[in-house]
Design a protein around this motif. Structure first.
Motif, short mmCIF file in Angstrom:
data_model
loop_
_atom_site.label_atom_id
_atom_site.label_comp_id
_atom_site.label_asym_id
_atom_site.label_seq_id
_atom_site.Cartn_x
_atom_site.Cartn_y
_atom_site.Cartn_z
N TYR A 64 0.94 -1.21 0.05
CA TYR A 64 -0.16 0.09 -0.02
C TYR A 64 0.88 1.18 0.00
O TYR A 64 0.25 2.31 0.20
N ASP A 65 2.12 1.03 -0.11
CA ASP A 65 3.08 2.26 -0.02
C ASP A 65 3.96 2.29 -1.26
O ASP A 65 4.79 1.28 -1.48
N SER A 66 3.91 3.26 -1.99
CA SER A 66 4.73 3.47 -3.29
C SER A 66 6.10 3.34 -2.93
O SER A 66 7.01 2.63 -3.83
N ASP A 67 6.71 4.07 -1.90
CA ASP A 67 8.20 3.73 -1.75
C ASP A 67 8.64 2.55 -1.27
O ASP A 67 9.74 2.11 -1.77
N SER A 68 7.88 1.74 -0.54
CA SER A 68 8.26 0.33 -0.10
C SER A 68 8.33 -0.61 -1.58
O SER A 68 9.08 -1.34 -1.68
N ILE A 69 7.20 -0.50 -2.50
CA ILE A 69 7.27 -0.96 -3.64
C ILE A 69 8.41 -0.62 -4.67
O ILE A 69 9.13 -1.62 -5.03
N ALA A 70 8.83 0.70 -4.83
CA ALA A 70 9.85 0.96 -5.39
C ALA A 70 11.08 0.27 -5.17
O ALA A 70 12.09 -0.15 -5.87
N ALA A 71 11.50 0.43 -3.84
CA ALA A 71 12.44 -0.02 -3.23
C ALA A 71 12.91 -1.40 -3.50
O ALA A 71 13.93 -1.72 -3.80
N HIS A 72 11.84 -2.34 -3.34
CA HIS A 72 12.04 -3.70 -3.64
C HIS A 72 12.14 -4.09 -5.03
O HIS A 72 12.87 -4.81 -5.44
N LEU A 73 11.48 -3.23 -5.96
CA LEU A 73 11.60 -3.51 -7.37
C LEU A 73 13.07 -3.35 -7.75
O LEU A 73 13.76 -3.84 -8.51
N ALA A 74 13.65 -2.05 -7.31
CA ALA A 74 14.89 -1.58 -7.55
C ALA A 74 16.06 -2.67 -7.00
O ALA A 74 17.20 -2.61 -7.70
N SER A 75 15.60 -3.46 -6.05
CA SER A 75 16.66 -4.45 -5.61
C SER A 75 16.74 -5.61 -6.39
O SER A 75 17.43 -6.44 -6.05
N ILE A 76 15.72 -5.71 -7.54
CA ILE A 76 15.86 -6.92 -8.38
C ILE A 76 16.56 -6.71 -9.66
O ILE A 76 16.19 -5.94 -10.29
N ASP A 77 17.51 -7.28 -9.87
CA ASP A 77 18.36 -7.19 -11.17
C ASP A 77 17.76 -7.91 -12.19
O ASP A 77 16.91 -8.84 -12.13
N GLY A 78 17.75 -7.15 -13.40
CA GLY A 78 17.34 -7.90 -14.52
C GLY A 78 16.05 -7.71 -14.77
O GLY A 78 15.21 -6.86 -14.11
#
Length: 247
Positions: A64-78
């Motif tokens: 429900y939090d955009s920053d939490s979602i963005a940080a997780h996606l940024a941690s995934i390579d490829g």
């Protein structure tokens, strides 16, 4: 395998539905990134996947939090090939609409709209850059039924299906597909309810198949829709209601 060498993110990956879909993705060859708010549940699903030869990671993510979602996606390579949102919404049922407060009615609608908008658009931005990807959302038969004392849950499901259509229209030109799954009530998702036959009879009676969907059927369909075999499918709602809704 349907999803060999694919990468999938599953929000609500520790829940019954999210976990089942994540396991199905992994069985079909995907590396699955489980995201949710309860680490112990995520780790249980990840353990099931790795024990059976699959690949999975876990991360505490507030869908429900955009920053939490963005940080997780940024941690995934490829590339991120598949995004599935199986996050539960807060709902109040078993109260007539004429007796319900506006707060209780609106809560599931706001929850469904927020989490699905945030996760799907975050994934879409990544997938647009890649030129490919599949976004899956989870609706329910309530979106099309004249339900009894369903509160705002029916409107919440309808909003998910509307978002599926509108987002699909925007991102399709970039090679990104968007599809919603619409199962009927799936008893395995609520084992704690200890539902008896009398409770389920009205739901079963309203289906063409005389039964309710199995969790494995919903999860298996999710894997198929996420695969290249369903490459021509987008802006669609996949009917898994056992005929409670006839399109």
């Amino acid at each position: 395998m349907l999803l060999e060498n694919k990468t999938a993110v599953v929000y609500g990956g520790g829940g019954a539905m999210g976990g089942a879909v994540a396991r199905a993705f992994a069985r079909e060859g995907a590396t699955v990134h489980l995201a949710g708010r309860t680490l112990a549940k995520l780790q249980k699903v990840a353990e099931d996947i790795t024990t059976n030869g699959g690949r999975a990671t876990t991360a505490l993510v507030d869908a429900y939090d955009s920053d939490s979602i963005a940080a997780h996606l940024a941690s995934i390579d490829g590339p991120i090939d598949v995004c599935f949102n199986g996050v539960s919404v807060r709902e109040t049922q078993d109260i007539a609409l004429v007796s319900m407060s506006v707060e209780d009615f609106v809560r599931p609608v706001e929850d469904a709209a927020r989490t699905n908008f945030l996760t799907s658009t975050a994934a879409a931005r990544r997938m647009i850059e890649q030129g490919r990807g599949v976004i899956l959302m989870l609706s329910a038969s309530s979106a099309r039924e004249s339900g009894f004392e369903m509160g705002g849950f029916s409107l919440a499901c309808a909003s998910i299906e509307c978002l599926t259509r509108t987002l699909a229209g925007e991102v399709g030109r970039y090679g990104v597909r968007v599809v919603a799954l619409r199962p009927n009530f799936t008893p395995e998702t609520h084992p704690e309810w200890n539902l008896g036959d009398d409770t389920l009879k009205p739901l079963i009676a309203g289906t063409a198949l005389g039964r309710l969907p199995k969790l494995s059927e919903v999860a298996g369909t999710a894997a198929f829709v996420a695969s290249d075999h369903a490459g021509a499918m987008t802006g669609a709602v996949v009917n898994l209601t056992c005929g409670a809704i006839v399109d």
